[in-house]
Write an enzyme that holds these catalytic residues in place. Sequence first.
Site, mmCIF file in Angstrom:
data_model
loop_
_atom_site.group_PDB
_atom_site.id
_atom_site.type_symbol
_atom_site.label_atom_id
_atom_site.label_comp_id
_atom_site.label_asym_id
_atom_site.label_seq_id
_atom_site.Cartn_x
_atom_site.Cartn_y
_atom_site.Cartn_z
ATOM 1 N N LYS A 195 28.993 71.470 84.299
ATOM 2 C CA LYS A 195 29.523 70.806 83.099
ATOM 3 C C LYS A 195 31.023 70.556 83.254
ATOM 4 C CE LYS A 195 30.566 73.395 79.356
ATOM 5 N NZ LYS A 195 31.949 73.230 78.862
ATOM 6 N N ASN A 196 31.755 71.563 83.751
ATOM 7 C CA ASN A 196 33.220 71.458 83.793
ATOM 8 C C ASN A 196 33.738 70.681 84.996
ATOM 9 O OD1 ASN A 196 33.201 72.759 81.379
ATOM 10 N ND2 ASN A 196 33.872 74.739 82.178
ATOM 11 N N CYS A 214 39.564 76.305 68.593
ATOM 12 C CA CYS A 214 38.125 76.585 68.493
ATOM 13 C C CYS A 214 37.961 78.094 68.423
ATOM 14 C CB CYS A 214 37.390 75.986 69.687
ATOM 15 S SG CYS A 214 37.907 76.733 71.219
ATOM 16 N N ARG A 273 44.163 76.839 71.815
ATOM 17 C CA ARG A 273 43.990 75.779 72.820
ATOM 18 C C ARG A 273 45.123 74.734 72.787
ATOM 19 N NH1 ARG A 273 38.465 76.021 74.168
ATOM 20 N NH2 ARG A 273 39.038 75.091 76.161
ATOM 21 N N ASP A 275 34.792 82.526 81.499
ATOM 22 C CA ASP A 275 33.528 81.977 80.982
ATOM 23 C C ASP A 275 32.336 82.885 81.266
ATOM 24 O OD1 ASP A 275 34.328 78.480 81.616
ATOM 25 O OD2 ASP A 275 34.953 79.899 80.084
ATOM 26 N N ARG A 282 25.434 73.107 74.198
ATOM 27 C CA ARG A 282 26.632 72.423 74.711
ATOM 28 C C ARG A 282 26.781 72.665 76.207
ATOM 29 N NH1 ARG A 282 32.011 73.880 72.235
ATOM 30 N NH2 ARG A 282 32.515 72.597 74.019
HETATM 31 C C1 EPZ Z 1 38.772 74.954 80.957
HETATM 32 O O1 EPZ Z 1 39.336 74.862 79.653
HETATM 33 C C2 EPZ Z 1 37.269 75.060 80.746
HETATM 34 N N1 EPZ Z 1 36.787 73.847 80.077
HETATM 35 C C3 EPZ Z 1 36.955 76.297 79.901
HETATM 36 O O2 EPZ Z 1 35.529 76.391 79.806
HETATM 37 C C4 EPZ Z 1 37.476 77.524 80.637
HETATM 38 O O3 EPZ Z 1 37.247 78.666 79.842
HETATM 39 C C5 EPZ Z 1 38.987 77.365 80.887
HETATM 40 O O4 EPZ Z 1 39.217 76.139 81.624
HETATM 41 C C6 EPZ Z 1 39.576 78.519 81.676
HETATM 42 O O5 EPZ Z 1 38.916 78.646 82.892
HETATM 43 C C7 EPZ Z 1 36.577 72.742 80.819
HETATM 44 O O6 EPZ Z 1 36.811 72.712 82.011
HETATM 45 C C8 EPZ Z 1 36.047 71.530 80.079
HETATM 46 P P1 EPZ Z 1 43.062 76.142 80.367
HETATM 47 P P2 EPZ Z 1 40.908 74.465 79.491
HETATM 48 O O7 EPZ Z 1 43.905 74.951 80.096
HETATM 49 O O8 EPZ Z 1 41.281 73.474 80.529
HETATM 50 C C9 EPZ Z 1 46.482 78.067 77.755
HETATM 51 C C10 EPZ Z 1 33.473 76.610 78.748
HETATM 52 O O9 EPZ Z 1 32.965 77.606 78.235
HETATM 53 N N2 EPZ Z 1 47.076 76.721 77.764
HETATM 54 O O10 EPZ Z 1 42.944 76.651 81.766
HETATM 55 O O11 EPZ Z 1 41.157 74.154 78.082
HETATM 56 C C11 EPZ Z 1 45.219 78.115 76.896
HETATM 57 O O12 EPZ Z 1 45.540 78.325 75.543
HETATM 58 C C12 EPZ Z 1 34.930 76.289 78.505
HETATM 59 O O13 EPZ Z 1 32.873 75.813 79.520
HETATM 60 C C13 EPZ Z 1 48.345 76.541 77.242
HETATM 61 O O14 EPZ Z 1 48.977 77.486 76.757
HETATM 62 O O15 EPZ Z 1 41.581 75.883 79.832
HETATM 63 C C14 EPZ Z 1 44.460 79.268 77.480
HETATM 64 O O16 EPZ Z 1 44.953 80.474 76.913
HETATM 65 C C15 EPZ Z 1 35.533 77.233 77.478
HETATM 66 N N3 EPZ Z 1 48.883 75.292 77.232
HETATM 67 C C16 EPZ Z 1 44.829 79.218 78.960
HETATM 68 O O17 EPZ Z 1 46.011 78.401 79.057
HETATM 69 C C17 EPZ Z 1 48.211 74.210 77.754
HETATM 70 O O18 EPZ Z 1 48.772 73.088 77.735
HETATM 71 C C18 EPZ Z 1 43.754 78.604 79.842
HETATM 72 O O19 EPZ Z 1 43.517 77.306 79.366
HETATM 73 C C19 EPZ Z 1 46.930 74.417 78.286
HETATM 74 C C20 EPZ Z 1 46.385 75.676 78.291
#
Ligand code: EPZ
Length: 416
Positions: free
Chosen positions: A22-23, A116, A121, A304, A396
């Site tokens: 999915k990701n 969420c 996020r 995850d 999802r």
């Molecule tokens: C991706 O989300 C995945 N989603 C998530 O999977 C996964 O949990 C996550 O990466 C971490 O591995 C997809 O790929 C579609 P991040 P993403 O940006 O990109 C902080 C699932 O279950 N952050 O790596 O949103 C954020 O708040 C989903 O399939 C900032 O502070 O994750 C978090 O604490 C859930 N500022 C951490 O970084 C930003 O601009 C990791 O977020 C971006 C992120």
Amino acid sequence: MAYLVINGGRRLEGSITVNGAKNAALPIMAAMLLATGECTLRRVPRLQDVTVMAQVIRALGLQVEREGSTLRVSPAPVITPAVPAELMRQLRASNLVMGPLLGRHRYFRVPYPGGCAIGSRPMDLHLKGLAAMGAEITESQGFIEGRTTGLKGTVIYLDFPSVGATENLMMAATLAEGVTVLHNTAREPEIVDLQNFLNALGGRIQGAGQDTIRIEGVRELKGADYRIIPDRVEAGTFLAAVAGAGGDVLVRDCQAEHLLAVLAKLTEMGAQITLQRDGIRLQSPPRLRAIDCKTLPYPGFPTDMQPQVMALMTVAEGTSVLVESIFENRFKHAAELRRLGADIKIEGRVAVINGVPALSGGQVEASDLRAAAALVIAGLMAEGQTWVEGVGHLDRGYEQLEVRLQALGADIKRQF
Ligand code: EPZ
């Protein structure tokens, strides 16, 4: 609303085939906004998130046709570079269109995605990086706009190896003028898959999978026929289900090298794991052992898989300590597991789980996609009957999970 009814205590036997990731599918679908030619994407999972992302890129102007697990996407002469609010609210990952829209159409307008169940996020790292490449970013009335006269390559250091920020910046840089170097990037396999897709379109990117990615801007990205990687989180979820419920299952078509941290932790808990040519075989122990586990950016233990491993810890022998270092609020499933008799104490990002001899069935509700998977695993392990509400979350990220678990011998049904 649909819910699942599970009668626990059944062993799981047989084999299961993993679907596409999915990701990986979501960013690659966004990347198609950069292409001037036809794109075919294979091994696309049939998931709600993919359906919504298809609606997003269709709303932006692309033609999207689905044939089973194959997606055919044709470019549009005119793009409407604004994502409808109702779609953005359904799928946070629709923010992945910002980089491609800016890179190719020099403008985007997206509603600020809500937080969420697992955290606020934010997108500050995405926006800071795009601004560094020459975008003018404005935020007003709940919308974010980005515009540029042309992105220029530059050097960007990510404060945190954010998956989404890495992906958005890679995509934006593919058509920028000059070279962009991203430091402290996320290293997930899905990032490598996105690099390989962009290079198949004619991009010049190297370094994905490491902490520095170099993107040389090109003039045009054409079309490609591409097959995405298997879903490591779906594979991990099935392995965890067998480890917890008891049994002997072969998880086919997954890449063990994407799951090393998960395999190490399941082995530490007592599971017997055998890497075979066509997949990963897991034989469960009579009782799991307690372990300590901390979620980290890849290649560390994936956040995850945190809810799923917490479910296993509830009946493991001993006391486990589980630390969630990625998201600030990803323990909502703990309260639901307590309703089934789990002994869990939460202090901030630390959970202490004292294993109990067995969970007992009850009524629980999922708050997000991986929490839903954890509650299904708990139901498979529990004595008696468990009802899991919030099945929409499950759909999802997992294709017909209950049907595939039934095929392994689980007593699980979807009720409406
Ligand atoms: C991706 O989300 C995945 N989603 C998530 O999977 C996964 O949990 C996550 O990466 C971490 O591995 C997809 O790929 C579609 P991040 P993403 O940006 O990109 C902080 C699932 O279950 N952050 O790596 O949103 C954020 O708040 C989903 O399939 C900032 O502070 O994750 C978090 O604490 C859930 N500022 C951490 O970084 C930003 O601009 C990791 O977020 C971006 C992120």
